[in-house]
Motif scaffolding. Structure first.
Motif, PDB file in Angstrom:
ATOM      1  N   CYS A  42     -30.984 -27.248  18.357  1.00 49.75           N
ATOM      2  CA  CYS A  42     -30.302 -28.332  19.072  1.00 49.75           C
ATOM      3  C   CYS A  42     -29.716 -27.754  20.355  1.00 49.75           C
ATOM      4  O   CYS A  42     -28.927 -26.804  20.307  1.00 49.75           O
ATOM      5  CB  CYS A  42     -29.191 -28.910  18.195  1.00 49.75           C
ATOM      6  SG  CYS A  42     -28.130 -30.079  19.081  1.00 49.75           S
ATOM      7  N   CYS A  45     -25.682 -28.067  20.534  1.00 50.67           N
ATOM      8  CA  CYS A  45     -25.003 -27.102  19.666  1.00 50.67           C
ATOM      9  C   CYS A  45     -25.218 -25.680  20.160  1.00 50.67           C
ATOM     10  O   CYS A  45     -24.313 -24.847  20.099  1.00 50.67           O
ATOM     11  CB  CYS A  45     -25.484 -27.246  18.231  1.00 50.67           C
ATOM     12  SG  CYS A  45     -24.942 -28.786  17.456  1.00 50.67           S
ATOM     13  N   THR A  50     -23.401 -22.520  18.646  1.00 48.44           N
ATOM     14  CA  THR A  50     -23.726 -22.760  17.243  1.00 48.44           C
ATOM     15  C   THR A  50     -25.237 -22.868  17.090  1.00 48.44           C
ATOM     16  O   THR A  50     -25.903 -23.503  17.901  1.00 48.44           O
ATOM     17  CB  THR A  50     -23.065 -24.066  16.755  1.00 48.44           C
ATOM     18  OG1 THR A  50     -21.683 -24.006  17.020  1.00 48.44           O
ATOM     19  CG2 THR A  50     -23.283 -24.274  15.271  1.00 48.44           C
ATOM     20  N   VAL A  52     -28.098 -24.497  15.222  1.00 51.04           N
ATOM     21  CA  VAL A  52     -28.470 -25.611  14.343  1.00 51.04           C
ATOM     22  C   VAL A  52     -29.933 -25.918  14.596  1.00 51.04           C
ATOM     23  O   VAL A  52     -30.346 -26.109  15.738  1.00 51.04           O
ATOM     24  CB  VAL A  52     -27.613 -26.874  14.624  1.00 51.04           C
ATOM     25  CG1 VAL A  52     -28.050 -28.029  13.742  1.00 51.04           C
ATOM     26  CG2 VAL A  52     -26.138 -26.575  14.434  1.00 51.04           C
ATOM     27  N   CYS A  60     -29.671 -34.415  15.630  1.00 55.57           N
ATOM     28  CA  CYS A  60     -28.927 -33.287  15.080  1.00 55.57           C
ATOM     29  C   CYS A  60     -27.892 -33.835  14.092  1.00 55.57           C
ATOM     30  O   CYS A  60     -27.161 -34.776  14.416  1.00 55.57           O
ATOM     31  CB  CYS A  60     -28.226 -32.519  16.191  1.00 55.57           C
ATOM     32  SG  CYS A  60     -27.132 -31.212  15.594  1.00 55.57           S
ATOM     33  N   PRO A  61     -27.807 -33.272  12.883  1.00 55.64           N
ATOM     34  CA  PRO A  61     -26.856 -33.780  11.897  1.00 55.64           C
ATOM     35  C   PRO A  61     -25.394 -33.477  12.251  1.00 55.64           C
ATOM     36  O   PRO A  61     -24.495 -34.077  11.689  1.00 55.64           O
ATOM     37  CB  PRO A  61     -27.268 -33.078  10.604  1.00 55.64           C
ATOM     38  CG  PRO A  61     -27.956 -31.844  11.049  1.00 55.64           C
ATOM     39  CD  PRO A  61     -28.623 -32.187  12.351  1.00 55.64           C
ATOM     40  N   TYR A  62     -25.154 -32.556  13.206  1.00 52.74           N
ATOM     41  CA  TYR A  62     -23.789 -32.182  13.565  1.00 52.74           C
ATOM     42  C   TYR A  62     -23.259 -32.932  14.793  1.00 52.74           C
ATOM     43  O   TYR A  62     -22.156 -33.429  14.771  1.00 52.74           O
ATOM     44  CB  TYR A  62     -23.699 -30.669  13.800  1.00 52.74           C
ATOM     45  CG  TYR A  62     -23.968 -29.897  12.539  1.00 52.74           C
ATOM     46  CD1 TYR A  62     -22.972 -29.737  11.581  1.00 52.74           C
ATOM     47  CD2 TYR A  62     -25.214 -29.356  12.287  1.00 52.74           C
ATOM     48  CE1 TYR A  62     -23.207 -29.048  10.397  1.00 52.74           C
ATOM     49  CE2 TYR A  62     -25.473 -28.668  11.110  1.00 52.74           C
ATOM     50  CZ  TYR A  62     -24.457 -28.527  10.175  1.00 52.74           C
ATOM     51  OH  TYR A  62     -24.702 -27.849   9.014  1.00 52.74           O
ATOM     52  N   CYS A  63     -24.097 -33.020  15.838  1.00 50.73           N
ATOM     53  CA  CYS A  63     -23.604 -33.650  17.064  1.00 50.73           C
ATOM     54  C   CYS A  63     -24.306 -34.959  17.408  1.00 50.73           C
ATOM     55  O   CYS A  63     -23.869 -35.679  18.296  1.00 50.73           O
ATOM     56  CB  CYS A  63     -23.705 -32.667  18.239  1.00 50.73           C
ATOM     57  SG  CYS A  63     -25.393 -32.325  18.742  1.00 50.73           S
TER      58      CYS A  63
END
Length: 68
Positions: A42, A45, A50, A52, A60-63
């Motif tokens: 990503c 990230c 980070t 990812v 992206c599962p985080y952002c």
């Protein structure tokens, strides 16, 4: 692996398993043996330091950034 269970018509306590197994030495078409993963990092990230990994064409599962 596809398995079937066959019961003896005279004695139900006898259970025979017939399992089909792939032949040894043949590559499975479902396994990627190229040595590389299908994911991409990503970019959002990554810019934040980070790591990812996301499948291409997903968010992206985080952002939530779309990764092409």
């Amino acid at each position: 692996m596809a398995c079937s269970h066959v019961h003896c018509s005279h004695h139900q306590e006898h259970l025979i398993n017939h399992c089909s197994r792939p032949a040894a030495g043949h590559a499975s078409p479902l396994v990627d043996t190229s040595g590389t993963a299908p994911g991409k990092r990503c970019p959002t990230c990554q810019s934040k330091g980070t790591e990812v990994w996301v499948l291409p064409g997903r968010d992206c599962p985080y952002c939530g950034t779309y990764v092409a």
